[in-house]
Design a protein around this motif. Sequence first.
Motif, short mmCIF file in Angstrom:
data_model
loop_
_atom_site.label_atom_id
_atom_site.label_comp_id
_atom_site.label_asym_id
_atom_site.label_seq_id
_atom_site.Cartn_x
_atom_site.Cartn_y
_atom_site.Cartn_z
N GLY A 179 13.36 4.06 -27.94
CA GLY A 179 14.65 4.47 -28.21
C GLY A 179 15.05 5.29 -26.71
O GLY A 179 16.20 5.47 -26.53
N HIS A 180 14.08 5.80 -26.11
CA HIS A 180 14.46 6.76 -24.99
C HIS A 180 13.96 6.05 -23.67
O HIS A 180 14.15 6.76 -22.46
N MET A 181 14.12 4.61 -23.53
CA MET A 181 13.87 4.10 -22.05
C MET A 181 15.43 4.17 -21.69
O MET A 181 16.32 3.83 -22.53
N LYS A 205 25.22 10.44 -22.79
CA LYS A 205 24.35 11.68 -23.00
C LYS A 205 23.49 11.81 -24.28
O LYS A 205 24.15 11.47 -25.23
N CYS A 206 22.11 11.74 -24.16
CA CYS A 206 21.19 11.53 -25.39
C CYS A 206 20.86 13.06 -25.84
O CYS A 206 20.70 13.69 -25.10
N ASN A 207 20.49 13.03 -27.04
CA ASN A 207 19.77 14.37 -27.61
C ASN A 207 18.65 14.89 -26.65
O ASN A 207 18.12 16.01 -26.90
N CYS A 208 17.94 13.72 -26.42
CA CYS A 208 16.88 14.15 -25.54
C CYS A 208 16.80 14.67 -24.39
O CYS A 208 15.88 15.38 -23.65
N GLY A 209 18.07 15.01 -23.83
CA GLY A 209 18.59 15.45 -22.56
C GLY A 209 18.62 14.49 -21.46
O GLY A 209 19.31 14.99 -20.32
N GLY A 232 21.95 7.66 -20.90
CA GLY A 232 21.98 6.20 -20.83
C GLY A 232 20.60 5.84 -21.74
O GLY A 232 20.58 4.62 -21.48
N CYS A 233 20.29 6.33 -22.48
CA CYS A 233 18.91 6.07 -23.30
C CYS A 233 19.52 4.71 -24.19
O CYS A 233 20.55 4.84 -24.61
N TYR A 234 18.37 3.96 -24.56
CA TYR A 234 18.79 2.57 -25.24
C TYR A 234 19.20 3.10 -26.74
O TYR A 234 20.18 2.31 -26.92
ZN LIG Z 1 17.11 9.97 -24.92
#
Ligand SMILES: [Zn+2]
Length: 315
Positions: A160-162, A170-174, A177-179
């Motif tokens: 999910g984070h590629m 912006k994604c929660n992972c920092g 554009g994450c999948y």
């Molecule tokens: Zn992410």
Amino acid sequence: MYIGIDLGGTNIAVGLVTDEGKLVTKASLPTLAGRDYKEIVSDMAKLCNMVTAESNVNMDEVKAIGIGSPGSIDSKNGIVVFAGNLALDKAPVAEELGKYFDIPVHMENDANAAAYGEYIACGIDSDSFVFITLGTGVGGGIIINKKIYSGFNGIGAEIGHMTLKMDGEKCNCGNYGCYEKYASVTALIEQTGKAIEENPDSIMNDWVKENGHISGRTAFECAKRGDAAATEVRDNYIRYVAEGIVSVVNIFQPELVVIGGGISKEGDVILKPLKDFVNNREFNKDMPKTDIRIAQLFNDAGIIGAAMAAKNVDK
Ligand SMILES: [Zn+2]
């Protein structure tokens, strides 16, 4: 017999699983996240006793217990290294549960456990397998040579984070554009909401009035009734999902990719265009192609996968 434990943010679900990976009985208790890990493990033990008693199975007929837990898991030592809102950081969960039962306790990340469960259910004949689950986020796992692949440090595989889009949302992972910012059901709901605003004549407006809220089904159901805006949302969403699968297939060339999560229950509506797109765009033109299928276990994948991972850990 084996026992699988799916430790979730809301519930602890425990199931008795046969040697072949069939779920016999299951029971659950609320996780009450934030409690000390010893209290959570005590409830796990209680549930282990409940599911065996319910099936008239003696605890000494159980060969091992597997736990799937959210967060970063040190599988080798059975420790939750970090688990966000579960507050189980550095908790030696496997060792603690081992105090209740004199059998091996094995721990995996919950997404990897679910991937392994689906692998047992629908991919067992393949050596390489990728599971992608479309839910609140996008989860998944990779099986290589019949084993869970989690990287040298145990953090993989965060499909999910590629990155799908440079400098994207912006994604929660920092990262950006994450999948999962495009292919999760959360993203689909946002995409649907935007289309509803832009298309006041779309029947999606009536659907939302009838059902009270936008869901992952809104666009899919309105597209079936011929609504143009809904069809565009649906087709775009499937395209996002497919773009990620093309990358996964190009890197791993797995024998099988399985799609899970509620939205995959749309069946051929999602599967057929996905397959067509991946087939047309993937690197491989001449060699045997990766098969893409819909998951079979859904909610039970985590329990069954945890149990089967405990069974096969040394194989
Ligand atoms: Zn992410």
